[in-house]
Design an enzyme around this catalytic site. Structure first.
Site, PDB file in Angstrom:
ATOM      1  N   GLU A 140       0.859  -1.176   0.000  1.00 15.14           N
ATOM      2  CA  GLU A 140       0.000   0.000   0.000  1.00 15.14           C
ATOM      3  C   GLU A 140       0.887   1.214   0.000  1.00 15.14           C
ATOM      4  O   GLU A 140       1.727   1.373   0.885  1.00 15.14           O
ATOM      5  CB  GLU A 140      -0.802   0.026   1.288  1.00 15.14           C
ATOM      6  CG  GLU A 140      -2.225  -0.408   1.133  1.00 15.14           C
ATOM      7  CD  GLU A 140      -2.947  -0.235   2.452  1.00 15.14           C
ATOM      8  OE1 GLU A 140      -2.975   0.887   2.977  1.00 15.14           O
ATOM      9  OE2 GLU A 140      -3.443  -1.253   2.946  1.00 15.14           O
ATOM     10  N   ASP A 190      -5.867   9.521   9.882  1.00 12.10           N
ATOM     11  CA  ASP A 190      -4.541   9.081  10.307  1.00 12.10           C
ATOM     12  C   ASP A 190      -4.102   9.642  11.647  1.00 12.10           C
ATOM     13  O   ASP A 190      -4.348  10.792  11.972  1.00 12.10           O
ATOM     14  CB  ASP A 190      -3.502   9.440   9.244  1.00 12.10           C
ATOM     15  CG  ASP A 190      -3.577   8.477   8.074  1.00 12.10           C
ATOM     16  OD1 ASP A 190      -3.452   7.263   8.323  1.00 12.10           O
ATOM     17  OD2 ASP A 190      -3.795   8.926   6.940  1.00 12.10           O
TER      18      ASP A 190
END
Ligand SMILES: Cc1ncc(COP(=O)(O)O)c(C=O)c1O
Lengths: 276, 420
Positions: free
Chosen positions: A49, A60
């Site tokens: 990824e 995040d």
């Protein structure tokens, strides 16, 4: 066949789980990212990824957000990321060329670049799919259609806060694999994963034929061993990205070795026990 | 629940309770105002947003909720806020009569409390025990801390370190009322970063926590909810001006950060097409310097903080650094309904520089004995220009969104006479 489909077909036949490390493109620089991708494939990563740095990533935690900011401070542009991947696909080893690459990218970037252009560039760069963490299914119909036309997978996320009827609908709209988010929250290593996680994934398994990969919070070989029985793939992000944190004080070789060793340990955790 | 409104002493009679959305402009089911708005958030937040939408829709037709809200607006906030004809400012501007909608006289000193009380009541209705908020100037943080103290909920406010520095007084007051103020050290250390942190908190806490967003920004239903709660400003102003001069004003001016005081005062006038609506954005050190926060006049449609709207971002979709003297306007995005009004041509948006805002702050202090917030000073500066343009015999309302006490330290510092 799309590399993601090919991977899961092969792993299924072999009875294996996919190890899917996450890296920020351009932290500490794109040359290191390219070296790392090669290294990780050599150490047992089945898919990679690639996080596209974004200034305001709300899904995040501090580790990945800081990594994105470091990359942006280097002046990394999306065009540079695509260029690096294109070169890898053209010049990498056979194993690297066969490894699926998926971009994790904010819709802010896709929209600004333009949906068609982003997807065209992603396809030519040799990406196999995309995860757009800030684009729920309600907003993703057009992107889904256009991605599919270009042979790209649009991987949707299902989370612990997703009601079951909605999870079924998301599974129906997903291509490639389902990204099951292990915790209600942001990315970042957790000591303890929720006790109901395995049951929730097992339930989801009864609702879909797509591979289910678990991510968010996973950071140790032990956690990989725990979750391997219920998942088709395991995604490890912050635990890896954290190791890019003090790159300024270390040589590229040192960083690559440390992260390579770590991914090697994770890959070992997915191997059948000797004698078992 | 033991609240005064439900124990038989409602201060708002049912006829006072004006249904929201009296002038329907959307959004649609996807939260779109034309092309703008929507929900560009992680799946993790979708359930909380759906729950909030449902709770909000129910509350709109629940007479107990409505009368309690109006009770607190009246007896606690001090509404209606006056509409004051500022004669000395009008003669300074040299044209239209300037009326000030005095949101600075609200409890806590700004319009932010109108929304904070409504949303904290929604939090309580949903059974949430904890409230989080982002704040720039600290006015929304103070309003949320106030409402949480009032209703007995736990409160955490995220605030950029730069804003903590320039808005100390509000930080002190939030903490006094029992709120936890979390300094945000990432990025530009201002409102945008505080918003990121609040959303990250909510990603992991939505089960027991309500995110009280402070402006008409963010994913649906926030832009609609905040606009509806703030529309009390415009409904009152419209009634008050009709009562005073027996006609509608020629123009209404408000400052636009995220856009909540502007949406609140504009919304009830949207269908009065003869009334010009003008929004004043932060022009910072001047548009040409690139150091400004003028998202509507200088930005382009893009995605930020869960919504599709005008935004200041680069060719890669990365949010740009912005600047304004005023912490509450120092934000690279804007509410989606403003983007819609801009593209429809219903509202005109202009930018006002730091220097113009400071000059308006001084004029208003000296000529009216009113200290406006630096945010509101942008509206005043624009109002003077519009009043001059409109000329005598015309009438203009400016939204004085908050009072300037919080800015005294920063203004003194900028003047080179720092206070302790
Ligand atoms: C007094 C005042 N006016 C205006 C604003 C800007 O916000 P909005 O555009 O949402 O009204 C703020 C924000 O902090 C404020 O404190």
């Amino acid at each position: 066949m799309n590399r993601i489909d090919a991977l899961f077909t092969r792993l299924k036949a072999e009875g294996r789980r996919a190890l899917m490390p996450f890296l920020t493109a351009g932290d500490p620089d794109l040359a290191t990212t390219a070296v790392l991708i090669n290294e990780l494939v050599g150490r047992g990563a089945d898919m990679i990824e690639v996080g596209v740095p974004y200034s305001d990533p709300i899904a995040d935690g501090p580790v990945i957000a800081a990594s994105y900011h470091r990359a942006l401070q280097q002046g990394i542009k999306i065009a540079h990321v695509f260029q690096t991947l294109r070169t890898l696909r053209a010049e990498g080893s056979e194993a690297v060329r066969a490894t699926p690459l998926v971009s994790m990218v904010s819709y802010s970037i896709i929209h600004r670049v333009g949906v068609e252009r982003y997807l065209n560039d992603a396809a030519t760069a040799g990406l196999d799919g995309l995860i757009v963490p800030d684009l729920p299914v309600e907003e993703s119909e057009a992107l889904q259609k256009k991605a599919t036309q270009r042979g790209l997978k649009l991987i949707q996320l299902i989370t612990p806060t997703t009601p079951r009827d909605r999870a079924v609908e998301i599974a129906r709209l997903t291509t490639g694999f389902i990204y099951y988010v292990s915790v209600a929250g942001i990315t970042g290593v957790r000591k303890e994963l929720p006790p109901e996680l395995k049951d929730n994934v097992a339930w989801l398994r009864t609702q879909t034929d797509l591979p289910i990969c678990i991510g968010f919070g996973i950071g140790s070989p032990d956690q990989i061993r725990q979750l391997a029985p219920v998942a088709d793939g395991l995604i490890v992000g912050s635990a890896l990205v954290r190791r890019l944190g003090d790159a300024v004080n270390r040589s590229r070789a040192e960083i690559v070795k440390e992260i390579g060793d770590f991914v090697g340990e994770l890959a070992d955790a997915l191997k059948p026990e000797p004698g078992a | 629940m033991s609240n005064p409104a439900s124990t038989g002493t409602p201060n708002a009679s049912p006829s006072d309770v004006i249904p929201f959305n009296a002038t329907r402009q959307g959004p649609d089911d996807l939260g779109r105002f034309g092309a703008f708005g929507g929900r560009f958030v992680p799946e993790t937040l979708m359930d909380a947003l759906n729950q909030l939408t449902a709770a909000y829709e129910e509350s709109k037709t629940d007479p107990a909720f409505q009368s309690e809200l109006h009770y607190y607006w009246k007896d606690y906030v001090g509404r209606p806020s006056p509409l004051y004809r500022a004669d000395r400012l009008s003669s300074f501007a040299g044209g239209a009569d300037v009326y000030l909608k005095r949101e600075d006289l609200n409890h806590t000193g700004a319009h932010k409390i109108n929304n904070a009380i409504g949303q904290v009541m929604l939090a309580r209705r949903m059974g949430k025990t904890r409230v989080i908020a982002e704040t720039g100037a600290g006015q929304h943080g103070v309003a949320t801390a106030t409402a949480c103290a009032l209703f007995g909920l736990t409160c955490t406010v995220y605030m950029g370190e730069e804003d903590i520095r320039r808005q100390k007084l509000n930080v002190f007051n939030m903490r006094t009322m029992g709120a936890t103020v979390v300094p945000v050290a990432s990025g530009s250390r201002t409102l945008r970063d505080a918003t990121n942190e609040a959303m990250r908190d909510w990603m992991g806490s939505s089960r027991e926590t309500h995110y009280t967003i402070g402006s008409v920004v963010g994913p649906h239903p926030f832009p609609m909810i905040v606009r509806d709660f703030q529309s009390v400003i415009g409904r009152e102003a419209r009634e008050q001006i009709l009562e005073k001069i027996d006609r509608l004003p020629d123009a209404v001016v408000a400052c636009v950060g995220g856009g909540s005081n502007a949406a609140g005062i504009f919304y009830p006038f949207i269908e009065d097409v003869e009334v010009e609506l003008i929004g004043a954005e932060a022009g910072g050190r001047g548009i040409k310097t690139g150091e400004h926060a003028a998202s509507l006049t200088q930005g382009r449609p893009g995605v930020l903080h869960g919504s599709f709207s005008y935004v200041l971002q680069d060719d890669d979709g990365q949010t740009q650094d912005v600047h304004s003297i005023s912490a509450g306007l120092d934000y690279p995005g804007v509410g989606p309904e403003h983007s819609y009004w801009k593209d429809q041509g219903r509202v005109r948006y202009e930018s006002v520089t730091d220097a113009e805002a400071l000059a308006a702050y001084e004029e208003t202090a000296r000529r009216e004995g009113v200290l406006p917030a630096l945010e509101s000073s942008h509206a005043l500066a624009q109002a003077f220009k519009e009043a001059r343009r409109l000329g005598p015999g015309k009438v203009l309302i400016a939204c004085l969104s908050g009072r300037g006490d919080k800015d005294a330290y920063e203004v003194a510092r900028l003047r080179g006479e720092p206070m302790g």
